[in-house]
Design a protein around this motif. Structure first.
Motif, PDB file in Angstrom:
ATOM      1  N   ASP A 181       7.662  13.233 -12.552  1.00  0.00           N
ATOM      2  CA  ASP A 181       8.880  13.990 -12.314  1.00  0.00           C
ATOM      3  C   ASP A 181       8.608  15.129 -11.335  1.00  0.00           C
ATOM      4  OD1 ASP A 181      11.518  14.818 -12.600  1.00  0.00           O
ATOM      5  OD2 ASP A 181      11.045  16.109 -14.313  1.00  0.00           O
ATOM      6  N   VAL A 182       9.506  15.318 -10.399  1.00  0.00           N
ATOM      7  CA  VAL A 182       9.315  16.347  -9.380  1.00  0.00           C
ATOM      8  C   VAL A 182       9.306  17.747  -9.996  1.00  0.00           C
ATOM      9  CG1 VAL A 182      11.753  16.571  -8.763  1.00  0.00           C
ATOM     10  CG2 VAL A 182      10.014  17.042  -7.058  1.00  0.00           C
ATOM     11  N   THR A 183       9.987  17.928 -11.104  1.00  0.00           N
ATOM     12  CA  THR A 183       9.989  19.232 -11.774  1.00  0.00           C
ATOM     13  C   THR A 183       8.599  19.613 -12.248  1.00  0.00           C
ATOM     14  OG1 THR A 183      12.250  18.802 -12.482  1.00  0.00           O
ATOM     15  CG2 THR A 183      11.082  20.589 -13.591  1.00  0.00           C
ATOM     16  N   VAL A 184       7.838  18.649 -12.738  1.00  0.00           N
ATOM     17  CA  VAL A 184       6.470  18.905 -13.190  1.00  0.00           C
ATOM     18  C   VAL A 184       5.605  19.354 -12.016  1.00  0.00           C
ATOM     19  CG1 VAL A 184       4.412  17.831 -14.188  1.00  0.00           C
ATOM     20  CG2 VAL A 184       6.660  17.287 -15.105  1.00  0.00           C
ATOM     21  N   LEU A 242       6.516  18.614  -2.091  1.00  0.00           N
ATOM     22  CA  LEU A 242       6.297  18.436  -3.529  1.00  0.00           C
ATOM     23  C   LEU A 242       7.033  17.199  -4.045  1.00  0.00           C
ATOM     24  CD1 LEU A 242       6.508  22.147  -4.699  1.00  0.00           C
ATOM     25  CD2 LEU A 242       4.493  20.804  -4.116  1.00  0.00           C
ATOM     26  N   GLY A 243       8.188  16.905  -3.483  1.00  0.00           N
ATOM     27  CA  GLY A 243       8.899  15.683  -3.843  1.00  0.00           C
ATOM     28  C   GLY A 243       8.118  14.443  -3.446  1.00  0.00           C
ATOM     29  N   GLY A 244       7.483  14.490  -2.287  1.00  0.00           N
ATOM     30  CA  GLY A 244       6.655  13.373  -1.839  1.00  0.00           C
ATOM     31  C   GLY A 244       5.436  13.179  -2.717  1.00  0.00           C
ATOM     32  N   ILE A 245       4.824  14.279  -3.146  1.00  0.00           N
ATOM     33  CA  ILE A 245       3.675  14.187  -4.047  1.00  0.00           C
ATOM     34  C   ILE A 245       4.111  13.598  -5.385  1.00  0.00           C
ATOM     35  CG2 ILE A 245       2.010  15.572  -5.365  1.00  0.00           C
ATOM     36  CD1 ILE A 245       1.889  17.435  -2.880  1.00  0.00           C
ATOM     37  N   ALA A 246       5.267  14.027  -5.886  1.00  0.00           N
ATOM     38  CA  ALA A 246       5.784  13.495  -7.153  1.00  0.00           C
ATOM     39  C   ALA A 246       6.074  12.004  -7.045  1.00  0.00           C
ATOM     40  CB  ALA A 246       7.041  14.253  -7.558  1.00  0.00           C
ATOM     41  N   GLU A 247       6.661  11.572  -5.944  1.00  0.00           N
ATOM     42  CA  GLU A 247       6.946  10.143  -5.758  1.00  0.00           C
ATOM     43  C   GLU A 247       5.654   9.341  -5.635  1.00  0.00           C
ATOM     44  OE1 GLU A 247       9.525   9.937  -2.373  1.00  0.00           O
ATOM     45  OE2 GLU A 247      11.242  10.725  -3.493  1.00  0.00           O
ATOM     46  N   MET A 263       0.835  -1.171   0.000  1.00  0.00           N
ATOM     47  CA  MET A 263       0.000   0.000   0.000  1.00  0.00           C
ATOM     48  C   MET A 263       0.897   1.258   0.000  1.00  0.00           C
ATOM     49  SD  MET A 263      -3.126   0.974   2.527  1.00  0.00           S
ATOM     50  CE  MET A 263      -2.241   1.455   3.979  1.00  0.00           C
ATOM     51  N   LYS A 264       0.604   2.169  -0.902  1.00  0.00           N
ATOM     52  CA  LYS A 264       1.356   3.416  -1.007  1.00  0.00           C
ATOM     53  C   LYS A 264       0.879   4.415   0.033  1.00  0.00           C
ATOM     54  CE  LYS A 264       2.198   5.346  -5.386  1.00  0.00           C
ATOM     55  NZ  LYS A 264       1.914   5.513  -6.766  1.00  0.00           N
ATOM     56  N   LYS A 265       1.851   5.169   0.584  1.00  0.00           N
ATOM     57  CA  LYS A 265       1.511   6.224   1.532  1.00  0.00           C
ATOM     58  C   LYS A 265       2.096   7.536   1.019  1.00  0.00           C
ATOM     59  CE  LYS A 265       1.545   5.465   5.913  1.00  0.00           C
ATOM     60  NZ  LYS A 265       2.056   5.208   7.272  1.00  0.00           N
ATOM     61  N   LEU A 266       1.385   8.616   1.287  1.00  0.00           N
ATOM     62  CA  LEU A 266       1.862   9.937   0.919  1.00  0.00           C
ATOM     63  C   LEU A 266       2.776  10.439   2.022  1.00  0.00           C
ATOM     64  CD1 LEU A 266       1.759  12.292  -1.052  1.00  0.00           C
ATOM     65  CD2 LEU A 266      -0.266  13.122   0.132  1.00  0.00           C
ATOM     66  N   LEU A 267       4.072  10.538   1.700  1.00  0.00           N
ATOM     67  CA  LEU A 267       5.086  10.945   2.666  1.00  0.00           C
ATOM     68  C   LEU A 267       5.929  12.075   2.093  1.00  0.00           C
ATOM     69  CD1 LEU A 267       6.391   7.370   3.521  1.00  0.00           C
ATOM     70  CD2 LEU A 267       4.853   8.735   4.918  1.00  0.00           C
ATOM     71  N   ARG A 268       6.467  12.920   2.961  1.00  0.00           N
ATOM     72  CA  ARG A 268       7.422  13.921   2.495  1.00  0.00           C
ATOM     73  C   ARG A 268       8.709  13.215   2.105  1.00  0.00           C
ATOM     74  NH1 ARG A 268       8.659  18.021   6.712  1.00  0.00           N
ATOM     75  NH2 ARG A 268       8.067  16.445   8.204  1.00  0.00           N
ATOM     76  N   SER A 269       9.329  13.661   1.038  1.00  0.00           N
ATOM     77  CA  SER A 269      10.526  13.018   0.511  1.00  0.00           C
ATOM     78  C   SER A 269      11.782  13.563   1.166  1.00  0.00           C
ATOM     79  CB  SER A 269      10.595  13.245  -1.005  1.00  0.00           C
ATOM     80  OG  SER A 269      11.783  12.706  -1.524  1.00  0.00           O
ATOM     81  N   LYS A 270      12.725  12.663   1.442  1.00  0.00           N
ATOM     82  CA  LYS A 270      14.035  13.093   1.921  1.00  0.00           C
ATOM     83  C   LYS A 270      14.990  13.307   0.759  1.00  0.00           C
ATOM     84  CE  LYS A 270      14.382  11.315   6.567  1.00  0.00           C
ATOM     85  NZ  LYS A 270      15.108  10.448   7.483  1.00  0.00           N
ATOM     86  N   SER A 271      14.786  12.584  -0.340  1.00  0.00           N
ATOM     87  CA  SER A 271      15.714  12.672  -1.465  1.00  0.00           C
ATOM     88  C   SER A 271      15.354  13.782  -2.451  1.00  0.00           C
ATOM     89  CB  SER A 271      15.775  11.328  -2.198  1.00  0.00           C
ATOM     90  OG  SER A 271      14.500  10.994  -2.708  1.00  0.00           O
ATOM     91  N   GLN A 272      14.087  14.084  -2.636  1.00  0.00           N
ATOM     92  CA  GLN A 272      13.632  15.114  -3.575  1.00  0.00           C
ATOM     93  C   GLN A 272      13.165  16.339  -2.802  1.00  0.00           C
ATOM     94  OE1 GLN A 272      13.841  14.970  -6.880  1.00  0.00           O
ATOM     95  NE2 GLN A 272      14.701  12.932  -6.781  1.00  0.00           N
ATOM     96  N   LYS A 273      14.033  16.901  -2.009  1.00  0.00           N
ATOM     97  CA  LYS A 273      13.637  17.939  -1.067  1.00  0.00           C
ATOM     98  C   LYS A 273      14.339  19.252  -1.390  1.00  0.00           C
ATOM     99  CE  LYS A 273      14.793  18.470   3.723  1.00  0.00           C
ATOM    100  NZ  LYS A 273      14.929  17.828   4.996  1.00  0.00           N
TER     101      LYS A 273
END
Length: 63
Positions: free
Chosen positions: A27-30, A17-22, A1-11
């Motif tokens: 792509d996080v740029t989009v 926004l990195g977490g939403i992209a993941e 199951m996927k969870k919406l989390l804040r990203s540590k790598s795309q920060k």
């Protein structure tokens, strides 16, 4: 199951926004460009409030 989390790598600020992209596998740029567009269309303040609320609500990615 996927969870919406804040990203540590795309920060840049808090990883929201990195977490939403993941979560949506885009792509996080989009996602960042869409956020800037949203901010421009809503006179910036509502977009910043949404970001701050998401930063408080979304847990940080553990990996």
């Amino acid at each position: 199951m996927k969870k919406l989390l804040r990203s540590k790598s795309q920060k840049m600020i808090a990883g929201v926004l990195g977490g939403i992209a993941e979560y949506f596998s885009v792509d996080v740029t989009v996602v960042r460009l869409l956020f800037v567009l949203l901010a421009a269309l809503t006179a910036v303040v509502p977009a910043i409030l949404i970001y701050v609320v998401a930063m408080i609500i979304m847990p940080m990615d553990e990996f």
